[in-house]
Design a protein around this motif. Structure first.
Motif, PDB file in Angstrom:
ATOM      1  N   SER A  49       0.868  -1.183   0.000  1.00 47.23           N
ATOM      2  CA  SER A  49       0.000   0.000   0.000  1.00 47.23           C
ATOM      3  C   SER A  49       0.898   1.224   0.000  1.00 47.23           C
ATOM      4  CB  SER A  49      -0.918  -0.002   1.233  1.00 47.23           C
ATOM      5  OG  SER A  49      -0.159   0.209   2.418  1.00 47.23           O
ATOM      6  N   THR A  50       0.326   2.387   0.170  1.00 49.35           N
ATOM      7  CA  THR A  50       1.142   3.603   0.204  1.00 49.35           C
ATOM      8  C   THR A  50       2.045   3.643   1.437  1.00 49.35           C
ATOM      9  OG1 THR A  50      -0.663   4.793   1.296  1.00 49.35           O
ATOM     10  CG2 THR A  50      -0.540   4.939  -1.113  1.00 49.35           C
ATOM     11  N   THR A  51       1.756   2.811   2.428  1.00 51.34           N
ATOM     12  CA  THR A  51       2.546   2.826   3.669  1.00 51.34           C
ATOM     13  C   THR A  51       3.134   1.469   4.025  1.00 51.34           C
ATOM     14  OG1 THR A  51       0.533   2.453   4.984  1.00 51.34           O
ATOM     15  CG2 THR A  51       1.215   4.742   4.631  1.00 51.34           C
ATOM     16  N   ARG A  52       2.799   0.409   3.303  1.00 46.90           N
ATOM     17  CA  ARG A  52       3.286  -0.933   3.638  1.00 46.90           C
ATOM     18  C   ARG A  52       4.084  -1.500   2.483  1.00 46.90           C
ATOM     19  NH1 ARG A  52      -1.098  -4.800   6.407  1.00 46.90           N
ATOM     20  NH2 ARG A  52       0.813  -6.050   6.529  1.00 46.90           N
ATOM     21  N   GLY A  53       5.165  -2.193   2.821  1.00 46.87           N
ATOM     22  CA  GLY A  53       6.022  -2.797   1.819  1.00 46.87           C
ATOM     23  C   GLY A  53       7.385  -2.132   1.770  1.00 46.87           C
ATOM     24  N   LEU A  54       8.322  -2.779   1.105  1.00 41.71           N
ATOM     25  CA  LEU A  54       9.662  -2.213   0.941  1.00 41.71           C
ATOM     26  C   LEU A  54       9.580  -0.975   0.057  1.00 41.71           C
ATOM     27  CD1 LEU A  54      12.707  -2.563   1.494  1.00 41.71           C
ATOM     28  CD2 LEU A  54      12.823  -3.943  -0.591  1.00 41.71           C
ATOM     29  N   PHE A  55      10.130   0.139   0.525  1.00 44.27           N
ATOM     30  CA  PHE A  55       9.983   1.431  -0.154  1.00 44.27           C
ATOM     31  C   PHE A  55      11.092   1.652  -1.169  1.00 44.27           C
ATOM     32  CE2 PHE A  55      10.744   6.118  -0.184  1.00 44.27           C
ATOM     33  CZ  PHE A  55       9.561   6.469  -0.824  1.00 44.27           C
ATOM     34  N   MET A  56      10.690   1.927  -2.404  1.00 45.48           N
ATOM     35  CA  MET A  56      11.625   2.331  -3.453  1.00 45.48           C
ATOM     36  C   MET A  56      11.433   3.829  -3.679  1.00 45.48           C
ATOM     37  SD  MET A  56      12.062   0.842  -7.335  1.00 45.48           S
ATOM     38  CE  MET A  56      10.403   1.384  -7.814  1.00 45.48           C
ATOM     39  N   PRO A  57      12.450   4.667  -3.443  1.00 45.80           N
ATOM     40  CA  PRO A  57      12.269   6.111  -3.376  1.00 45.80           C
ATOM     41  C   PRO A  57      12.100   6.838  -4.710  1.00 45.80           C
ATOM     42  CG  PRO A  57      14.563   5.560  -3.019  1.00 45.80           C
ATOM     43  CD  PRO A  57      13.821   4.262  -3.086  1.00 45.80           C
ATOM     44  N   GLY A  58      12.194   6.146  -5.820  1.00 47.49           N
ATOM     45  CA  GLY A  58      12.071   6.824  -7.111  1.00 47.49           C
ATOM     46  C   GLY A  58      11.478   5.914  -8.167  1.00 47.49           C
ATOM     47  N   PRO A  59      11.309   6.431  -9.385  1.00 46.95           N
ATOM     48  CA  PRO A  59      10.732   5.631 -10.469  1.00 46.95           C
ATOM     49  C   PRO A  59      11.635   4.469 -10.870  1.00 46.95           C
ATOM     50  CG  PRO A  59      10.666   7.987 -10.979  1.00 46.95           C
ATOM     51  CD  PRO A  59      11.546   7.827  -9.792  1.00 46.95           C
ATOM     52  N   SER A  60      11.017   3.514 -11.534  1.00 46.05           N
ATOM     53  CA  SER A  60      11.756   2.379 -12.104  1.00 46.05           C
ATOM     54  C   SER A  60      11.071   1.981 -13.398  1.00 46.05           C
ATOM     55  CB  SER A  60      11.777   1.194 -11.136  1.00 46.05           C
ATOM     56  OG  SER A  60      12.455   0.086 -11.718  1.00 46.05           O
ATOM     57  N   GLN A  61      11.822   2.008 -14.473  1.00 48.45           N
ATOM     58  CA  GLN A  61      11.253   1.646 -15.770  1.00 48.45           C
ATOM     59  C   GLN A  61      12.248   0.800 -16.552  1.00 48.45           C
ATOM     60  OE1 GLN A  61      10.439   4.871 -18.537  1.00 48.45           O
ATOM     61  NE2 GLN A  61       8.612   3.810 -19.267  1.00 48.45           N
ATOM     62  N   GLY A  62      11.865  -0.435 -16.829  1.00 48.18           N
ATOM     63  CA  GLY A  62      12.700  -1.309 -17.640  1.00 48.18           C
ATOM     64  C   GLY A  62      13.937  -1.833 -16.948  1.00 48.18           C
ATOM     65  N   GLN A  63      14.056  -1.615 -15.631  1.00 50.72           N
ATOM     66  CA  GLN A  63      15.208  -2.145 -14.900  1.00 50.72           C
ATOM     67  C   GLN A  63      14.982  -3.642 -14.643  1.00 50.72           C
ATOM     68  OE1 GLN A  63      17.734   0.102 -14.490  1.00 50.72           O
ATOM     69  NE2 GLN A  63      16.311   1.463 -15.543  1.00 50.72           N
ATOM     70  N   THR A  64      15.975  -4.447 -14.896  1.00 50.48           N
ATOM     71  CA  THR A  64      15.784  -5.899 -14.871  1.00 50.48           C
ATOM     72  C   THR A  64      16.392  -6.591 -13.656  1.00 50.48           C
ATOM     73  OG1 THR A  64      17.798  -6.199 -16.208  1.00 50.48           O
ATOM     74  CG2 THR A  64      15.708  -5.998 -17.392  1.00 50.48           C
ATOM     75  N   GLY A  65      16.829  -5.816 -12.664  1.00 49.51           N
ATOM     76  CA  GLY A  65      17.526  -6.428 -11.535  1.00 49.51           C
ATOM     77  C   GLY A  65      16.680  -6.743 -10.325  1.00 49.51           C
ATOM     78  N   SER A  66      15.378  -6.432 -10.350  1.00 48.67           N
ATOM     79  CA  SER A  66      14.545  -6.725  -9.179  1.00 48.67           C
ATOM     80  C   SER A  66      14.363  -8.229  -9.022  1.00 48.67           C
ATOM     81  CB  SER A  66      13.182  -6.047  -9.323  1.00 48.67           C
ATOM     82  OG  SER A  66      13.310  -4.639  -9.329  1.00 48.67           O
ATOM     83  N   LYS A  67      14.390  -8.693  -7.778  1.00 46.94           N
ATOM     84  CA  LYS A  67      14.244 -10.132  -7.560  1.00 46.94           C
ATOM     85  C   LYS A  67      13.803 -10.435  -6.135  1.00 46.94           C
ATOM     86  CE  LYS A  67      19.121 -10.838  -6.326  1.00 46.94           C
ATOM     87  NZ  LYS A  67      20.363 -11.586  -6.638  1.00 46.94           N
TER      88      LYS A  67
END
Length: 208
Positions: free
Chosen positions: A154-172
């Motif tokens: 939600s807007t307050t729950r979960g690991l926070f990513m502080p900026g945009p992400s587009q087409g980055q392939t390293g999330s796992k």
């Protein structure tokens, strides 16, 4: 009578001169400006909403069968995914069982039907990467404490990513465990024979 007539003729001639001189050079009957443009300022405002989702074809999915026996084997596996967000985001994970659980009945003391394992989350952003790690037991809906990224997101729950992400392939998402320790909380315990399973659900939400 004649004077009035001449005056009318003179006035008519003057008006005709004004009418005919509209496109003429500046003079007695035409007022000219150095700049004849008019600047009109109309403020226009708009906004773009936050959009955050798993990229098409990049949602986390799959399954993993642990080789060997979990009480004697160290194991690990990665699940890759791709994020498509134009805003900061949060990613949350929920464990259905809070560990690897068997459906076998536990009837004797000293035996357990659930094995712990660890969950690590790594988010690949355009300019910033973030990561966190939790025990699966802290990711169940019934867990008393949130280790940092228990979902649903939600807007307050979960690991926070502080900026945009587009087409980055390293999330796992990485799941792993060492060979199961037979000593738990000071007591000797053994996992009962059987098949053990768990299901992890990953969700994402914009976090403006």
């Amino acid at each position: 009578m004649r004077k009035t007539r001449f005056a009318s003729v003179a006035m008519a001639a003057a008006l005709a001169a004004v009418a005919s001189s509209a496109g003429a050079a500046c003079g007695q009957y035409v007022t000219c400006y150095e700049n004849d443009t008019l600047t009109l300022r109309i403020p226009v405002t708009a906004s773009v909403g936050g959009r955050c989702q798993f990229a098409t074809g990049g949602a986390p999915s799959g399954s993993y069968t642990i080789p060997g026996y979990i009480d004697t084997t160290t194991w690990s596996n990665d699940f890759q995914f791709t994020i498509d967000c134009n805003t900061p985001a949060r990613v949350g994970v929920v464990s259905a069982n809070g560990g690897l659980k068997t459906g076998a009945a536990i009837t004797d003391a000293g035996y357990l039907g659930i094995a712990p394992y660890d969950v690590a989350l790594f988010l690949d952003g355009n300019t910033a990467d973030v990561s966190g790690a939790c025990a699966a037991s802290s990711l169940s809906a019934a867990a008393g404490t949130d280790c940092g990224f228990r979902g649903p997101a939600s807007t307050t729950r979960g690991l926070f990513m502080p900026g945009p992400s587009q087409g980055q392939t390293g999330s796992k998402l990485t799941v792993s465990a060492p060979a199961y320790a037979t000593t738990q909380a000071g007591a000797t315990t053994t996992l009962v024979s059987g098949s053990y399973t768990d299901t992890l659900t990953i969700t994402i939400a914009a976090a403006p």
